[in-house]
Design a protein around this motif. Structure first.
Motif, short mmCIF file in Angstrom:
data_model
loop_
_atom_site.label_atom_id
_atom_site.label_comp_id
_atom_site.label_asym_id
_atom_site.label_seq_id
_atom_site.Cartn_x
_atom_site.Cartn_y
_atom_site.Cartn_z
N PHE B 288 0.83 -1.20 0.00
CA PHE B 288 0.00 0.00 0.00
C PHE B 288 0.87 1.25 0.00
N ASP B 292 0.80 1.38 -3.87
CA ASP B 292 -0.59 1.78 -4.13
C ASP B 292 -0.81 3.26 -3.86
N GLN B 298 -2.04 -2.03 -9.39
CA GLN B 298 -1.54 -3.32 -8.91
C GLN B 298 -1.09 -4.22 -10.05
N GLU B 349 -7.36 -5.90 -1.80
CA GLU B 349 -6.87 -5.51 -0.48
C GLU B 349 -5.65 -6.33 -0.06
N SER B 352 -2.52 -5.28 -1.46
CA SER B 352 -2.14 -4.01 -0.87
C SER B 352 -1.44 -4.22 0.47
#
Lengths: 561, 519
Positions: B288, B292, B298, B349, B352
């Motif tokens: 992340f 990110d 991604q 998620e 991340s």
């Protein structure tokens, strides 16, 4: 970052002017390219392209397209992006929907493939599929001799154990399963689709197999050769926009070499964002408006609408005046405009970075170091004054240096899962092993050795957000024929005296040190470190042949104590 | 050349020199050996003292003779006891043994090469020939004198140990030259060593010095000043022996900063001087903050550029702090409220939260954006970064990146260029710069700065740009932000005279002690 090979003659043809290395190098700034290598004898040169969002620039045609637009003041118009009807069709079966749902196609006529074009076609195919297409996962390209194909083509899912054809590089028909298992390309790319029950196949209306996308073409029609002049180009993928854009850029490339482009209609089993039937090549209809205040805010100066339209047109856009600024239509072979700032940068590049006057921000700010950094610097200064040589080590190290060598077997460490070399596989959890490594390799440096390092370590910690904590620790090592505990405690005493911190030593048994000759360094009620005479086992593990005493102190803890 | 005056020369004489002078006063002239004897010192000290004195023109070499002594090498000693290969072949053939070239070395237990050389020499001197079937035969009436002479010489040297070459008769000297040269050093039979004998006398200056020295001898000289001498006052009226202040002192181990750390300290000081505050973040990051938050999708190939080391256990971080996670996920998916289209994909998620070793210093900047930075504000970090690269002369397993951000309403493309120019001036003493369009996933516009370094010529000094709104928006920052990074390693390596990046983190103490640095 893609690097491509370009031939001088090809470049001159596409650019329409004689090649000059210095001039070309300067012009490459327009495409964020760098000239790596020019072979004067063969005319071959290597160009590195830095923009990973501009696959249209990863080929000689695309580079020249951008440079010619700059020279001519506007991009070349292509008639084939406008809505048209197509004579030929590809019919997509619902069975590929969950596997690799999208295909796009077009036909190039009138340019005969020669050695140069063939090399460039293959290079473009590879760069686009590898980098932009994520090794064919989201984009795969197939090019065929179109003359023998019977339209419409059919793109469908088939049973991998039943469908068979002769793939490139083989002599016998193989089923798709066999290709996946035996063919080098099958082994490499079949995993993209192999978890599905049905695998994609592209056939013509006479059931002749063109290819098994995204894996391999058929040998019968799927090998473009020198002399072919009618090419069928198809792109399969997971995203219709990406597929369309790649068809667009391949069509533009062929058109730049003089080909006429025939559209192909793709009939999908259900609605797509572009409709149920999609004729390609086609516009992506990406229009971006950018206001004058937005230009001003990013560039730091006012720019006139006239200048904006002129410079953006010279960068390949269709640009026009809009309500509060300009509006551009993005060329159909680009899809990298996410935000007005992308257009603003293109304007700045087109105008030239040199045309902007540099100025310093006038706002005043006060600089400063972090408290732990200041504390560390103070500690380092004391250690230097106490006669220690500072060292600086890598912190990605080998596991045994932190564990077995220190007689600390099985210590928990932050370790790397994709290890490249065992000697760089864990983050150090202490600084002392770095000093011992230096001692191990410095037996010929004259004695005494007094070493220290203040540096980062990573300590595994289950409840920390990142599963570990980064701390700053000080380690010191004395090594020489008479090194002993009292010599080092004298140094420790002076260090703490000048750090203005009360401490005491509490005896401790620690596997790295001689029993009865090691102590915890305690400040208040907190243990902040350890000091002791290194055990002969540890010295032997490291291959060190002189006595050594050491301490290690956690500066996060000490500075907070 | 003007000679120094005898007075000052006398005062600076070393005790060894004094001893040599006194010996020469007595003997008038003396050889090296006699001097060592008379002055009672070992040859090394004698040579040292004579060297010093000759340099000061106090003594002169009156005569130099060269003698050559002959002794036996190991091979020679073997021949002394067992006979030379030539003699042994002659002996065996004379005794009627049947030998061929092939059987020779085994039959007489000599090395193949030795046997070959000996047969060659014997044939050349027409002592033996090859007959039928390769059988070696004596040539009747051959002249064996030269081989006998060698044998005799070996025997003589063996019995006397060493022989002065000059005392040997001429024909033996010739034989010696032949054997000495022919067989080279390693396999030679004799060793000839050169001995030089020097005879020294006092120069005119030396005689004056000696006379003064005699007068001075009445006065006691003090060597080391001690507390006792100070306390009892016995130094009064005495002279101190003058030192030779030009002797090279021994090296000592000192307390000292590491040269590369010292270089980085200077960078730190420069940054603070330019109004930058320091920032930091952990070595282990989740994707992340590493990617990110920097709007690197991604799936994007840019994540291949930043090929990172992944952490084995645990594999994932705790859930990412809100609202940053939702904001970033949304900006990736559809641009959120930043005016961007976003990347148009499903943000995952768990990817991340995947833990990596920090692969770019910009991760520190991403954290800082989320921490409510000062606006206007300037930040820098010197961050340890890791890349999944083979370690070689240009790739260290971990390395430092100098990066940072500048936030404020006055930030724009022109102030970005202005700041980079300041960096070029402050960091590289470069006033000539060139700005080139560049690509970084998190900045737009992006620029690379080339600067003309006084020593290195044009170098890529750094990359920078304005953070994309997709980076700043999700962190709650609405002002423009410069993101910059400097490539300082090359300058550091030049300053430290290092050619391999791994040497910046060397484990070789000698190298660190001898690297002078200086920026």
């Amino acid at each position: 970052m893609p690097t491509i090979t370009v031939h001088r003659k090809d470049l001159e043809t596409l650019l329409g002017i004689p090649f000059d290395a210095d001039e070309f190098e300067r012009l490459l700034e327009l495409v964020k390219g760098e000239l790596d290598d020019v072979d004067a004898a063969t005319g071959e040169m290597r160009v590195e392209l830095n923009d990973t969002n501009r696959p249209d620039l990863w080929c000689v045609e695309g580079i020249c397209r951008q440079l010619v637009a700059h020279r001519e003041g506007s991009g070349k118009g292509y008639d084939f992006f406008a809505p048209r009807t197509a004579e030929r069709q590809v019919i997509v079966d619902a069975s590929v929907s969950g596997v690799r749902p999208y295909i796009g196609a077009c036909i190039s006529r009138g340019v005969t493939v020669d050695d140069t074009l063939l090399t460039q076609l293959i290079q473009t195919q590879e760069k686009v599929c590898d980098v932009y297409g994520r090794k064919r996962r989201s984009i795969a390209i197939g090019i065929y001799d179109a003359s023998g194909l019977k339209f419409p083509l059919h793109y469908k899912g088939v049973s991998p154990s039943e469908a068979a054809f002769v793939p490139l590089g083989m002599d016998e028909p193989l089923t798709l399963s066999q290709i996946a298992e035996m063919h080098p390309k099958g082994q490499q790319y079949a995993p993209i689709v192999s978890r599905h029950a049905q695998w994609p196949l592209l056939v013509d209306d006479a059931d002749t197999v063109l290819s098994f996308p995204p894996v391999i073409n058929s040998r019968q029609v799927g090998e473009v050769q020198v002399g072919d002049s009618e090419l069928f180009i198809e792109v399969t993928g997971t995203d219709l926009r990406m597929v369309t854009m790649v068809i667009n850029l391949l069509a533009a490339n062929m058109a730049d070499r003089g080909a006429s482009i025939d559209p192909v209609e793709v009939v999908f089993p259900e609605e797509t964002p572009f409709g149920r039937t999609v004729v390609m090549p086609r516009h992506l209809e990406r229009v971006q408006a950018v206001t004058l205040p937005a230009f001003r805010r990013v560039l730091g100066e006012d720019v006139s609408v006239e200048e904006l339209v002129k410079a953006l047109t010279a960068y390949g856009y269709q640009a026009r005046t809009a309500a509060s600024g300009v509006e551009v239509t993005v060329p159909p072979y680009r899809d990298d405009i996410l935000h007005p700032v992308d257009v603003i940068e293109d304007f700045a590049i087109s105008r030239g970075y040199d045309a902007f006057a540099a100025e310093l921000p006038a706002e005043f700010t006060v600089g400063g170091l972090l408290p732990l950094e200041k504390y560390s610097d103070r500690v380092r200064e004391q250690m230097v004054g106490l006669g220690f040589q500072e060292v600086l080590s890598n912190i990605l190290v080998g596991r045994e240096e932190l564990t077995d060598h220190m007689e600390l077997h099985g210590a928990k460490l932050v370790s790397v899962s994709n290890v490249m070399t065992a000697s760089y596989s864990v983050l150090r959890n202490a600084v002392l092993p770095s000093l011992l490594k230096m001692e191990q390799q410095s037996g010929r440096a004259f004695y005494p050795h007094a070493l220290f390092e203040v540096g980062e370590v990573a300590i595994p910690q289950a409840d920390a957000p990142m599963g570990s904590e980064t701390r700053v620790q000080l380690a010191a090592l004395l090594a020489h024929a008479e090194a002993n505990f009292s010599e080092l405690t004298a140094k420790l005493e002076m260090l703490f005296f000048y750090l203005n911190t009360e401490y005491r030593l509490e005896g401790v048994d620690h596997a790295s040190y001689i029993p009865g000759r090691a102590g915890r360094i305690v400040v208040g009620r907190e243990s902040v470190g350890i000091i002791g005479e290194l055990s002969p086992e540890v010295l032997e593990n490291w291959g060190i042949t002189v006595p050594a005493v050491a301490f290690e102190i956690d500066l996060n803890a000490l500075s907070a104590a | 050349m003007t000679l120094p005056d005898p007075e000052s020369l006398v005062s600076s004489l070393h005790p060894l020199e004094v001893a040599v002078i006194q010996a020469l006063v007595k003997a008038r002239e003396a050889t090296d050996a006699e001097l060592a004897e008379a002055a009672q010192m070992d040859p090394a000290r004698r040579d040292m003292a004579c060297g010093w004195l000759a340099e000061k023109s106090i003594i002169e070499c009156a005569h130099e003779s060269v003698a050559h002594t002959v002794s036996l090498t190991e091979t020679g000693q073997r021949y002394a006891s067992g006979g030379t290969p030539e003699a042994r072949i002659i002996g065996a053939l004379t005794a009627g043994r049947e030998l061929t070239m092939a059987s020779l070395s085994e039959a007489l237990e000599m090395e193949q090469s030795e046997a070959g050389t000996a047969v060659g020499a014997l044939k050349k001197a027409a002592v033996i020939t090859s007959g039928k079937g390769g059988a070696l035969e004596m040539v009747p009436g051959a002249d064996l004198a030269q081989f006998e002479r060698v044998g005799a010489l070996i025997a003589q040297v063996a019995s006397e140990g060493t022989v002065d070459q000059a005392t040997l008769p001429e024909e033996q000297q010739q034989a010696l030259d032949g054997l000495h040269r022919k067989r080279g050093k390693s396999k030679g039979v004799f060793r000839v060593d050169e001995h030089r004998t020097r005879t020294y006398v006092l120069s005119r200056l030396g005689s004056e010095v000696a006379a003064l020295l005699k007068d001075r001898a009445q006065i006691e000289e003090i060597g080391q000043l001690t507390s006792r001498i100070l306390a009892d006052g016995s130094w009064k009226g005495k002279a101190f022996r003058r030192y030779n202040i030009n002797l090279k002192p021994p090296r000592v181990a000192v307390g000292r900063k590491h040269p590369y750390r010292a270089y980085l300290d200077q960078i730190k000081a420069k940054m603070v001087a330019m109004g930058f505050q320091q920032m930091t973040s952990p070595l282990v990051q989740n994707e992340f903050w590493n990617n990110d938050a920097l709007f690197m999708p991604q799936f994007h190939p840019a994540r291949d550029i930043h090929d990172a080391y992944f952490v084995a256990d645990p594999k994932h971080s705790k859930p990412v702090e809100e609202p940053f996670f939702s904001n970033v996920a949304k900006v990736h998916a559809d641009g959120g409220d930043t005016g961007s289209t976003g990347w148009n994909y499903k943000f995952r998620e768990m990817q991340s939260r995947r833990l990596v070793l920090r692969s770019q210093g910009t991760a520190d900047s991403a954290h800082k954006l989320s921490e409510g930075p000062d606006i206007p504000g300037k930040y820098f970090s010197i961050a340890r970064c890791f890349r999944y690269d083979q370690v070689d002369a240009t790739h260290a397993p971990d390395f430092f990146q100098v990066e940072g951000i500048v936030l404020g309403e006055q930030i724009n493309f022109r102030t970005l260029l202005g700041m980079l120019k300041m960096f070029a001036h402050e960091m590289a003493k470069a006033d000539q710069v060139k700005f080139v369009p560049a690509y970084f996933p998190f900045t737009e516009p992006s620029v690379e700065m080339h600067a003309k370094h006084p020593k290195l010529g044009w170098i890529e000094l750094g990359g920078a740009g304005l953070f994309r709104p997709e980076v700043t928006g999700p962190m709650g920052i609405s002002e423009p932000v410069i993101a910059w990074g400097l490539g300082l390693d090359r300058m550091a390596m030049v300053a430290l005279n290092i050619h391999d990046i791994r040497d910046l983190f060397s484990s070789d103490l000698d190298l660190i002690r001898t690297t002078r640095g200086g920026v």
